[in-house]
Design an enzyme around this catalytic site. Structure first.
Site, short mmCIF file in Angstrom:
data_model
loop_
_atom_site.label_atom_id
_atom_site.label_comp_id
_atom_site.label_asym_id
_atom_site.label_seq_id
_atom_site.Cartn_x
_atom_site.Cartn_y
_atom_site.Cartn_z
N GLU A 148 0.84 -1.31 0.06
CA GLU A 148 0.07 -0.05 -0.01
C GLU A 148 1.02 1.28 0.03
O GLU A 148 1.81 1.39 0.93
CB GLU A 148 -0.98 0.01 1.19
CG GLU A 148 -1.77 1.16 1.44
CD GLU A 148 -2.59 1.23 0.13
OE1 GLU A 148 -3.49 0.24 -0.12
OE2 GLU A 148 -2.49 2.23 -0.40
N PHE A 149 0.54 2.23 -0.64
CA PHE A 149 1.22 3.48 -0.75
C PHE A 149 0.38 4.57 -0.31
O PHE A 149 0.94 5.86 -0.62
CB PHE A 149 1.73 3.62 -2.17
CG PHE A 149 2.70 2.52 -2.80
CD1 PHE A 149 4.07 2.35 -2.17
CD2 PHE A 149 2.20 1.50 -3.17
CE1 PHE A 149 4.73 1.50 -2.42
CE2 PHE A 149 2.95 0.46 -3.82
CZ PHE A 149 4.33 0.64 -3.29
N LEU A 150 -0.61 4.71 0.52
CA LEU A 150 -1.27 5.81 0.70
C LEU A 150 -0.74 6.56 1.87
O LEU A 150 0.20 6.03 2.74
CB LEU A 150 -2.67 5.44 1.17
CG LEU A 150 -2.91 4.48 2.58
CD1 LEU A 150 -2.89 5.15 3.89
CD2 LEU A 150 -4.32 3.60 2.17
N GLY A 254 8.82 11.92 10.71
CA GLY A 254 8.19 11.14 11.85
C GLY A 254 7.09 10.13 11.17
O GLY A 254 7.19 9.79 10.02
N CYS A 257 5.40 5.16 9.62
CA CYS A 257 6.03 4.44 8.44
C CYS A 257 7.51 4.90 8.16
O CYS A 257 8.38 3.64 8.39
CB CYS A 257 5.25 4.85 7.02
SG CYS A 257 3.58 4.63 7.29
N LYS A 317 2.79 15.51 10.83
CA LYS A 317 2.60 16.37 9.66
C LYS A 317 0.99 16.99 9.85
O LYS A 317 0.32 16.42 10.53
CB LYS A 317 2.77 15.79 8.43
CG LYS A 317 1.74 14.46 8.22
CD LYS A 317 1.95 13.87 6.80
CE LYS A 317 1.03 13.06 6.52
NZ LYS A 317 0.99 12.38 5.29
C1 UGA Z 1 4.55 7.52 3.89
C2 UGA Z 1 4.16 7.42 2.49
O1 UGA Z 1 4.50 8.88 1.92
C3 UGA Z 1 3.37 6.58 1.75
O2 UGA Z 1 3.55 6.45 0.39
C4 UGA Z 1 3.28 5.17 2.43
O3 UGA Z 1 2.16 4.57 1.96
C5 UGA Z 1 3.07 5.62 3.86
O4 UGA Z 1 4.32 6.18 4.31
C6 UGA Z 1 3.12 3.96 4.35
O5 UGA Z 1 4.08 3.29 4.29
O6 UGA Z 1 2.15 3.71 4.95
P1 UGA Z 1 3.11 9.18 5.61
O7 UGA Z 1 3.76 8.62 6.69
O8 UGA Z 1 1.44 9.29 5.92
O9 UGA Z 1 3.16 8.10 4.42
O10 UGA Z 1 3.64 10.53 5.37
P2 UGA Z 1 4.41 11.51 4.34
O11 UGA Z 1 3.41 12.59 3.71
O12 UGA Z 1 5.06 10.83 3.55
O13 UGA Z 1 5.24 12.35 5.42
C7 UGA Z 1 6.16 11.52 6.37
C8 UGA Z 1 7.07 12.52 7.00
O14 UGA Z 1 8.04 13.12 6.08
C9 UGA Z 1 6.49 13.63 7.74
O15 UGA Z 1 6.79 13.81 9.03
C10 UGA Z 1 6.68 14.70 6.87
O16 UGA Z 1 6.61 15.96 7.56
C11 UGA Z 1 7.99 14.43 6.36
N1 UGA Z 1 8.29 15.22 5.23
C12 UGA Z 1 7.83 14.82 3.79
C13 UGA Z 1 9.28 16.16 5.15
O17 UGA Z 1 9.95 16.50 6.32
N2 UGA Z 1 9.73 16.67 3.78
C14 UGA Z 1 9.17 16.31 2.82
O18 UGA Z 1 9.51 16.79 1.69
C15 UGA Z 1 8.19 15.49 2.90
#
Ligand code: UGA
Length: 431
Positions: A148-150, A254, A257, A317
């Site tokens: 899954e990639f959500l 954080g 995942c 986030k």
């Molecule tokens: C992540 C992946 O993006 C999904 O594709 C994957 O399915 C999911 O893990 C999973 O394995 O279930 P998620 O943890 O919901 O999703 O959040 P993201 O939006 O990817 O952000 C993760 C972290 O990275 C957050 O703390 C966010 O603030 C940080 N982030 C993201 C940054 O610091 N900089 C960025 O440019 C992007």
């Protein structure tokens, strides 16, 4: 086709409502009675954009149950979406996965297709197949990987409009069965073997985590050499080979995942006597970056004893109420240990934070309340309410306005002549 989804967490619940919307017969099962009771009343047990509306519309067509006979008895397909938390050593704990498989083996007498959506170490689907073959007639249960990639906050859109659907199966017939689940989805399919599918999930998450750690290190270097990381990021990202996404510097990644999946892949490599150096560095950089704001604040204060500090944003986030591995927690803990008085605010997870960490901070009901009388403000999550806050507000409400912005919500330029000292990530501080 009766599809049962095991695990009503983010992945299971969102997949369930989206497949129901596409016309599939869905049963959702979980061991948590509270969650299932809420779902039976069409109430969302988690905070996610658009989920309540989807449940309201499609919840009536779905079956929610904690009873294994009811969940698995008539299932043609079982999708496993149970948690795989990390153990102390970083390896994935597959206890819930095998418990669910045990229930499927006991209650689905006719056999079915078992689709693994949970993030699992490479080779797990093979082991699950052995698990079923040891307990039931060989071949009665077919096992496929379908990671899954959500992402939280955009989970419904990500599921309804996936960039790709990955199917790992050991033969074409099984791959075809999985593909039929997604009839009506307009997406690219990548059909491969199970181990490669399992690896695609980790390799994707870990690559994104690595991209974030990379830009965070570049940001830290920008501060030293006097460059502006936002422009650096923009300039890099315009190259289509690099891309704009996941190049936002900040206080580290954080959530449930990236931290878990980087550790799990690193552990898996080590288990096979291979050192995954890039991921090791990604993890190390993130650990330091998570306390970057604390270290920055230290430059301005010899001691935090009695200093009132506003912390804006607690969730890992925006768009979620999830506090797991949120950098805010570590920073607040360090400040509290040094005697700071913390006034924390978050529009989604404030109450949960107050319950989980009652002694760490005063939890405020509004951003203004948090800022009132503070000498220092730390921005930990880029909520819209924070982004739209005017520099004058900091100047008016704070006692001695120093803002350290861990998410680069503003341009340094907007604080010139505002009376606020503004510091951020990878850019020069301005007054
Ligand atoms: C992540 C992946 O993006 C999904 O594709 C994957 O399915 C999911 O893990 C999973 O394995 O279930 P998620 O943890 O919901 O999703 O959040 P993201 O939006 O990817 O952000 C993760 C972290 O990275 C957050 O703390 C966010 O603030 C940080 N982030 C993201 C940054 O610091 N900089 C960025 O440019 C992007």
């Amino acid at each position: 086709m009766n599809i049962t989804i095991a695990g009503a967490g983010y992945v299971g619940l969102i997949t369930a409502v989206c497949l129901s919307r596409k016309g599939q017969n869905i049963t959702l099962t979980d061991i948590d009675e509270n969650k299932i009771t809420m779902l039976q009343k069409q109430e969302a047990p988690i905070f996610e954009n658009g989920l309540s509306e989807m449940l309201h519309e499609y919840g009536g067509k779905m079956i929610f149950t904690t009873v294994p006979e009811q969940a698995y008895g008539r299932a043609d397909i079982v999708m496993l979406a149970v948690p795989t938390p990390d153990r102390r050593d970083g390896s994935a704990n597959l206890k819930y996965l095998y418990e669910a498989c045990g229930q499927v083996a006991s209650h689905c007498a006719k056999g079915c297709l078992v689709v693994v959506k949970s993030t699992v170490p490479v080779g797990t689907c093979d082991k699950i197949e052995h698990f079923f073959n040891d307990r039931t007639l060989s071949g009665l249960f077919r096992v496929a990987s379908n990671p899954e990639f959500l992402a939280q906050g955009t989970a419904i859109q990500d599921t309804l409009h996936p960039a790709r659907i990955i199917i790992g199966a050991e033969n074409e017939a099984v791959a075809q069965e999985v593909q039929e689940i997604y009839n009506g989805f307009n997406s690219d399919f990548v059909v491969t073997d199970r181990r490669s599918a399992e690896m695609i999930k980790y390799a994707s998450n870990d690559f994104l985590a690595m991209k974030i750690s990379y830009i965070n290190e570049i940001a830290n270097l920008c501060e030293i050499v006097g460059a502006d990381v936002e422009t650096v990021s923009l300039g890099m990202g315009l190259d289509p080979r690099i891309g704009q996404q996941y190049l936002r510097p900040g206080t580290g990644y954080g959530g449930s995942c990236f931290p878990k999946d980087t550790k799990a892949l690193h552990w898996l490599a080590r288990f096979h006597d291979y050192e995954l150096k890039t991921i090791k560095a990604t993890i190390e950089v993130n650990e330091t970056q998570k306390i970057r704001l604390f270290k920055k604040a230290k430059k301005y204060y010899k001691s935090f004893k009695g200093v009132t500090i506003a912390v804006l944003g607690l969730a890992f986030k925006p768009g979620t109420d999830d506090l797991r591995e949120a950098p805010s927690i570590e920073v607040i803990q360090l400040l509290a240990e040094e005697g700071a008085v913390i006034r924390a605010w978050d529009p989604a997870t404030g109450n949960r934070f107050a319950k989980q960490y009652p002694d760490l901070a005063i939890t405020c009901q509004s951003l203004d309340e948090a800022l009132c009388g503070a000498e220092l403000c730390l921005i930990m999550t880029e909520w819209d309410e924070v982004r739209s806050c005017k520099p004058e507000k900091f100047a008016d409400l704070m006692k001695a306005p120093l803002v350290i912005d861990g998410r680069n919500c503003y341009t340094p330029h907007s604080f010139v002549n505002s009376g606020v000292l503004y510091d951020s990530i990878g850019r020069k501080a301005v007054k």
